[in-house]
Scaffold this motif. Structure first.
Motif, PDB file in Angstrom:
ATOM      1  N   GLN A  61       0.846  -1.191   0.000  1.00  0.00           N
ATOM      2  CA  GLN A  61       0.000   0.000   0.000  1.00  0.00           C
ATOM      3  C   GLN A  61       0.879   1.238   0.000  1.00  0.00           C
ATOM      4  N   LEU A  62       0.463   2.238  -0.744  1.00  0.00           N
ATOM      5  CA  LEU A  62       1.115   3.538  -0.740  1.00  0.00           C
ATOM      6  C   LEU A  62       0.080   4.548  -0.278  1.00  0.00           C
ATOM      7  N   VAL A  63       0.351   5.220   0.828  1.00  0.00           N
ATOM      8  CA  VAL A  63      -0.624   6.126   1.412  1.00  0.00           C
ATOM      9  C   VAL A  63      -0.099   7.556   1.308  1.00  0.00           C
ATOM     10  N   GLU A  64      -0.821   8.375   0.562  1.00  0.00           N
ATOM     11  CA  GLU A  64      -0.428   9.769   0.363  1.00  0.00           C
ATOM     12  C   GLU A  64      -1.137  10.681   1.350  1.00  0.00           C
ATOM     13  N   SER A  65      -0.505  11.793   1.637  1.00  0.00           N
ATOM     14  CA  SER A  65      -1.121  12.849   2.439  1.00  0.00           C
ATOM     15  C   SER A  65      -0.456  14.168   2.085  1.00  0.00           C
ATOM     16  N   GLY A  66      -1.087  15.258   2.522  1.00  0.00           N
ATOM     17  CA  GLY A  66      -0.478  16.565   2.353  1.00  0.00           C
ATOM     18  C   GLY A  66      -1.093  17.434   1.283  1.00  0.00           C
ATOM     19  N   GLY A  67      -2.061  16.915   0.543  1.00  0.00           N
ATOM     20  CA  GLY A  67      -2.704  17.745  -0.459  1.00  0.00           C
ATOM     21  C   GLY A  67      -3.598  18.787   0.180  1.00  0.00           C
TER      22      GLY A  67
ATOM     23  N   ARG B 115       3.648  20.325   0.804  1.00  0.00           N
ATOM     24  CA  ARG B 115       4.520  19.159   0.845  1.00  0.00           C
ATOM     25  C   ARG B 115       3.672  17.907   0.916  1.00  0.00           C
ATOM     26  N   LEU B 116       3.871  17.029  -0.033  1.00  0.00           N
ATOM     27  CA  LEU B 116       3.172  15.752  -0.054  1.00  0.00           C
ATOM     28  C   LEU B 116       4.047  14.675   0.582  1.00  0.00           C
ATOM     29  N   SER B 117       3.383  13.716   1.219  1.00  0.00           N
ATOM     30  CA  SER B 117       4.089  12.585   1.823  1.00  0.00           C
ATOM     31  C   SER B 117       3.504  11.287   1.304  1.00  0.00           C
ATOM     32  N   CYS B 118       4.339  10.279   1.201  1.00  0.00           N
ATOM     33  CA  CYS B 118       3.908   8.950   0.762  1.00  0.00           C
ATOM     34  C   CYS B 118       4.567   7.926   1.664  1.00  0.00           C
ATOM     35  N   VAL B 119       3.737   7.134   2.324  1.00  0.00           N
ATOM     36  CA  VAL B 119       4.251   6.110   3.227  1.00  0.00           C
ATOM     37  C   VAL B 119       3.910   4.732   2.677  1.00  0.00           C
TER      38      VAL B 119
END
Length: 121
Positions: free
Chosen positions: A3-9, A19-23
């Motif tokens: 899984q790739l989970v994005e945040s920061g939009g 700044r976007l993050s991907c965990v």
């Protein structure tokens, strides 16, 4: 399962920054290059930037000198610092692996659910 989970939009005015993050999570993620692609309404997907396991970075011409990709190797989190944003940057941004950086993407390895970036007054 990877899984790739994005945040920061979010929403920002022209000239602003996000700044976007991907965990990554789940199974061990194998890739050549991990990064960000985007899709605006009615447009093709565009490869924005990616970073290889040895730290080599690639940028689309449209974002060079404005966006910076980085990775925290301790947490495997991938970041996209976006500066000097303009309305043309409005799109859903996806974290993904193994895609071509540039105006045309033909394939993607893994990708997340996306995060909306809106640049307007």
């Amino acid at each position: 399962q990877v899984q790739l989970v994005e945040s920061g939009g979010g929403w920002v005015q022209p000239g602003g920054s996000l700044r976007l993050s991907c965990v990554p999570s789940g199974s061990t993620l194998n890739y050549y290059c991990i990064g960000w692609f985007r899709q605006a309404p009615g447009k093709e997907r565009e490869g924005v930037s990616c970073i290889t396991k040895d730290g080599t970075t690639y940028y689309a011409d449209s974002v060079t000198d404005r966006f910076t990709i980085s990775r925290d190797d301790a947490t495997n989190t991938v970041y996209l610092q976006m500066n000097s944003l303009g309305p043309e940057d409005t799109a859903v941004y996806y974290c993904g692996t193994d895609f071509s950086v540039g105006p045309v993407i033909t394939s993607v390895g893994y990708w997340g659910q996306g995060t909306q970036v809106t640049v307007s007054f």
